[in-house]
Design a protein around this motif. Sequence first.
Motif, PDB file in Angstrom:
ATOM      1  N   ALA A  38       0.816  -1.223   0.000  1.00  0.00           N
ATOM      2  CA  ALA A  38       0.000   0.000   0.000  1.00  0.00           C
ATOM      3  C   ALA A  38       0.843   1.264   0.000  1.00  0.00           C
ATOM      4  O   ALA A  38       0.359   2.338  -0.344  1.00  0.00           O
ATOM      5  N   GLY A  39       2.108   1.155   0.431  1.00  0.00           N
ATOM      6  CA  GLY A  39       2.992   2.318   0.468  1.00  0.00           C
ATOM      7  C   GLY A  39       3.402   2.720   1.874  1.00  0.00           C
ATOM      8  O   GLY A  39       4.094   3.726   2.052  1.00  0.00           O
ATOM      9  N   LYS A  40       3.023   1.939   2.885  1.00  0.00           N
ATOM     10  CA  LYS A  40       3.318   2.307   4.274  1.00  0.00           C
ATOM     11  C   LYS A  40       4.829   2.345   4.537  1.00  0.00           C
ATOM     12  O   LYS A  40       5.332   3.292   5.136  1.00  0.00           O
ATOM     13  N   THR A  41       5.545   1.311   4.101  1.00  0.00           N
ATOM     14  CA  THR A  41       6.980   1.245   4.363  1.00  0.00           C
ATOM     15  C   THR A  41       7.727   2.320   3.586  1.00  0.00           C
ATOM     16  O   THR A  41       8.685   2.923   4.094  1.00  0.00           O
ATOM     17  N   THR A  42       7.314   2.594   2.355  1.00  0.00           N
ATOM     18  CA  THR A  42       7.931   3.668   1.575  1.00  0.00           C
ATOM     19  C   THR A  42       7.762   5.014   2.270  1.00  0.00           C
ATOM     20  O   THR A  42       8.686   5.827   2.336  1.00  0.00           O
ATOM     21  N   MET A  43       6.572   5.249   2.819  1.00  0.00           N
ATOM     22  CA  MET A  43       6.336   6.501   3.518  1.00  0.00           C
ATOM     23  C   MET A  43       7.245   6.627   4.733  1.00  0.00           C
ATOM     24  O   MET A  43       7.811   7.698   4.996  1.00  0.00           O
ATOM     25  N   ALA A  44       7.404   5.530   5.479  1.00  0.00           N
ATOM     26  CA  ALA A  44       8.291   5.554   6.643  1.00  0.00           C
ATOM     27  C   ALA A  44       9.719   5.862   6.225  1.00  0.00           C
ATOM     28  O   ALA A  44      10.432   6.625   6.898  1.00  0.00           O
ATOM     29  N   SER A  45      10.148   5.303   5.114  1.00  0.00           N
ATOM     30  CA  SER A  45      11.504   5.540   4.620  1.00  0.00           C
ATOM     31  C   SER A  45      11.710   6.998   4.218  1.00  0.00           C
ATOM     32  O   SER A  45      12.767   7.579   4.456  1.00  0.00           O
ATOM     33  N   ILE A  46      10.687   7.610   3.644  1.00  0.00           N
ATOM     34  CA  ILE A  46      10.772   9.022   3.258  1.00  0.00           C
ATOM     35  C   ILE A  46      10.780   9.911   4.495  1.00  0.00           C
ATOM     36  O   ILE A  46      11.572  10.861   4.602  1.00  0.00           O
ATOM     37  N   VAL A  47       9.902   9.610   5.453  1.00  0.00           N
ATOM     38  CA  VAL A  47       9.822  10.416   6.668  1.00  0.00           C
ATOM     39  C   VAL A  47      11.134  10.385   7.438  1.00  0.00           C
ATOM     40  O   VAL A  47      11.548  11.392   8.027  1.00  0.00           O
ATOM     41  N   SER A  48      11.830   9.257   7.410  1.00  0.00           N
ATOM     42  CA  SER A  48      13.095   9.133   8.131  1.00  0.00           C
ATOM     43  C   SER A  48      14.277   9.686   7.341  1.00  0.00           C
ATOM     44  O   SER A  48      15.408   9.694   7.845  1.00  0.00           O
ATOM     45  N   GLY A  49      14.042  10.130   6.112  1.00  0.00           N
ATOM     46  CA  GLY A  49      15.118  10.704   5.309  1.00  0.00           C
ATOM     47  C   GLY A  49      15.973   9.690   4.595  1.00  0.00           C
ATOM     48  O   GLY A  49      16.990  10.043   3.991  1.00  0.00           O
ATOM     49  N   LEU A  78      12.303   5.678  14.968  1.00  0.00           N
ATOM     50  CA  LEU A  78      11.798   4.782  13.923  1.00  0.00           C
ATOM     51  C   LEU A  78      12.123   3.340  14.265  1.00  0.00           C
ATOM     52  O   LEU A  78      13.278   2.984  14.480  1.00  0.00           O
ATOM     53  N   ALA A  79      11.089   2.507  14.308  1.00  0.00           N
ATOM     54  CA  ALA A  79      11.270   1.056  14.461  1.00  0.00           C
ATOM     55  C   ALA A  79      10.638   0.401  13.253  1.00  0.00           C
ATOM     56  O   ALA A  79       9.438   0.122  13.247  1.00  0.00           O
ATOM     57  N   PRO A  80      11.410   0.175  12.178  1.00  0.00           N
ATOM     58  CA  PRO A  80      10.845  -0.413  10.963  1.00  0.00           C
ATOM     59  C   PRO A  80      10.473  -1.872  11.165  1.00  0.00           C
ATOM     60  O   PRO A  80      10.783  -2.475  12.201  1.00  0.00           O
ATOM     61  N   GLN A  81       9.824  -2.430  10.154  1.00  0.00           N
ATOM     62  CA  GLN A  81       9.376  -3.819  10.256  1.00  0.00           C
ATOM     63  C   GLN A  81      10.559  -4.774  10.339  1.00  0.00           C
ATOM     64  O   GLN A  81      10.524  -5.763  11.076  1.00  0.00           O
ATOM     65  N   GLU A  82      11.627  -4.503   9.588  1.00  0.00           N
ATOM     66  CA  GLU A  82      12.807  -5.363   9.617  1.00  0.00           C
ATOM     67  C   GLU A  82      13.598  -5.079  10.891  1.00  0.00           C
ATOM     68  O   GLU A  82      13.889  -3.927  11.217  1.00  0.00           O
ATOM     69  N   LEU A  83      13.977  -6.133  11.606  1.00  0.00           N
ATOM     70  CA  LEU A  83      14.719  -5.964  12.845  1.00  0.00           C
ATOM     71  C   LEU A  83      16.058  -5.289  12.588  1.00  0.00           C
ATOM     72  O   LEU A  83      16.771  -5.638  11.640  1.00  0.00           O
ATOM     73  N   GLY A  84      16.409  -4.319  13.446  1.00  0.00           N
ATOM     74  CA  GLY A  84      17.662  -3.588  13.293  1.00  0.00           C
ATOM     75  C   GLY A  84      18.504  -3.662  14.546  1.00  0.00           C
ATOM     76  O   GLY A  84      18.767  -2.631  15.181  1.00  0.00           O
ATOM     77  N   ASP A 157       6.461   0.347  12.781  1.00  0.00           N
ATOM     78  CA  ASP A 157       5.951  -0.432  11.650  1.00  0.00           C
ATOM     79  C   ASP A 157       5.858  -1.896  12.054  1.00  0.00           C
ATOM     80  O   ASP A 157       6.870  -2.559  12.247  1.00  0.00           O
ATOM     81  N   GLU A 158       4.649  -2.385  12.223  1.00  0.00           N
ATOM     82  CA  GLU A 158       4.393  -3.770  12.636  1.00  0.00           C
ATOM     83  C   GLU A 158       5.176  -4.125  13.910  1.00  0.00           C
ATOM     84  O   GLU A 158       5.920  -5.116  13.950  1.00  0.00           O
ATOM     85  N   PRO A 159       5.008  -3.345  14.977  1.00  0.00           N
ATOM     86  CA  PRO A 159       5.861  -3.541  16.157  1.00  0.00           C
ATOM     87  C   PRO A 159       5.591  -4.800  16.942  1.00  0.00           C
ATOM     88  O   PRO A 159       6.440  -5.221  17.735  1.00  0.00           O
ATOM     89  N   THR A 160       4.428  -5.442  16.774  1.00  0.00           N
ATOM     90  CA  THR A 160       4.116  -6.623  17.592  1.00  0.00           C
ATOM     91  C   THR A 160       4.178  -7.920  16.814  1.00  0.00           C
ATOM     92  O   THR A 160       3.736  -8.956  17.308  1.00  0.00           O
ATOM     93  N   VAL A 161       4.743  -7.907  15.606  1.00  0.00           N
ATOM     94  CA  VAL A 161       4.897  -9.149  14.847  1.00  0.00           C
ATOM     95  C   VAL A 161       5.792 -10.108  15.630  1.00  0.00           C
ATOM     96  O   VAL A 161       6.895  -9.753  16.050  1.00  0.00           O
ATOM     97  N   GLY A 162       5.310 -11.299  15.859  1.00  0.00           N
ATOM     98  CA  GLY A 162       6.102 -12.301  16.580  1.00  0.00           C
ATOM     99  C   GLY A 162       6.101 -12.128  18.084  1.00  0.00           C
ATOM    100  O   GLY A 162       6.716 -12.929  18.791  1.00  0.00           O
TER     101      GLY A 162
END
Length: 317
Positions: A38-49, A78-84, A157-162
């Motif tokens: 839908a564009g959610k992750t792209t938006m997060a990437s733009i907002v974070s620069g 920022l806590a993206p969906q992919e673990l960092g 972004d999807e903070p409670t997955v798993g």
Amino acid sequence: MLEIRGLNKSYGKKQVLTGVDLTVSPGEVLGLLGPNGAGKTTMASIVSGLTPADSGTVSVAGIDIRARPRQARRKLGLAPQELGVYPTLTARENMLFFGRLMGVGRGELDARIAEVAESLGVTPFLATRAHELSGGQQRRLHTALALLHRPEVLWLDEPTVGADVSARQDLLDEVRELADRGAAVVYATHYLPELEVLRARVVVLHHGRILAQGSVGELVERYAQAAVRLEFSGAIPSSLSGYLAAPGAEVIDTGLIIPAAVPGQLLAQLFATLDGDTDRLLSAEIRHPNLENAYLAIMRAARDGDHPEEEIRDAVA
């Protein structure tokens, strides 16, 4: 606190975001819903620069992300969906590293680590290396890293997955508390009941456009409808074929869902129609209007293309 205006982004010929406008105020949780892509992750990437927009503006705590990206990022968690997390470092070492990276002073950092670790249930495994943690524990740590510098804007972004039930509740409590203390929170999720718990304002994104937005109550009132669900052993009985053409009726595997203004009355009619097929009826349920009903109705209305909100509302009605 977070202001997005006219955001557009494409990759080649694929338009990912189209004219997105969003404002999240201090003390507000904005729930971001939408299917994958839908564009959610792209938006997060733009907002974070991390990714430049094709056009449009993003302001984080009054700072333009393009003009002053470093200053804006200091205001953002920022806590993206992919673990960092760094797998060979302990949970505490991860928190020390990211805290210093985000400018938390040495004198404050130890106390801040203890505070965040306690609130998210990270304390018991602070001395454990990240790669030895369970998936849910890693998710807790991942989220904790985004909170250390007390961000004014928090994007999850999807903070409670798993995450298990306890971890999920800890996180929801912490998010609500952060908002109550004045943070602006964007919470992207597929777990719709979480947004009801968080008392979130909800935005539904589809193919890079906003289809609908409002409080949970507003969306439920505007789009949701009660329904009856019947579940059978085997195929849907032929005696119910006349109901399959009802507006919004759906067959899901061996179940039949039929929207209804007066669900109890419809249920009585269905029982009378079943006649000899009642022995194959496994369950009968009245579904009352909720956010999930509203979201599915919006998605059904948008299935054949993108529409502005007023057209979606007409299609659902």
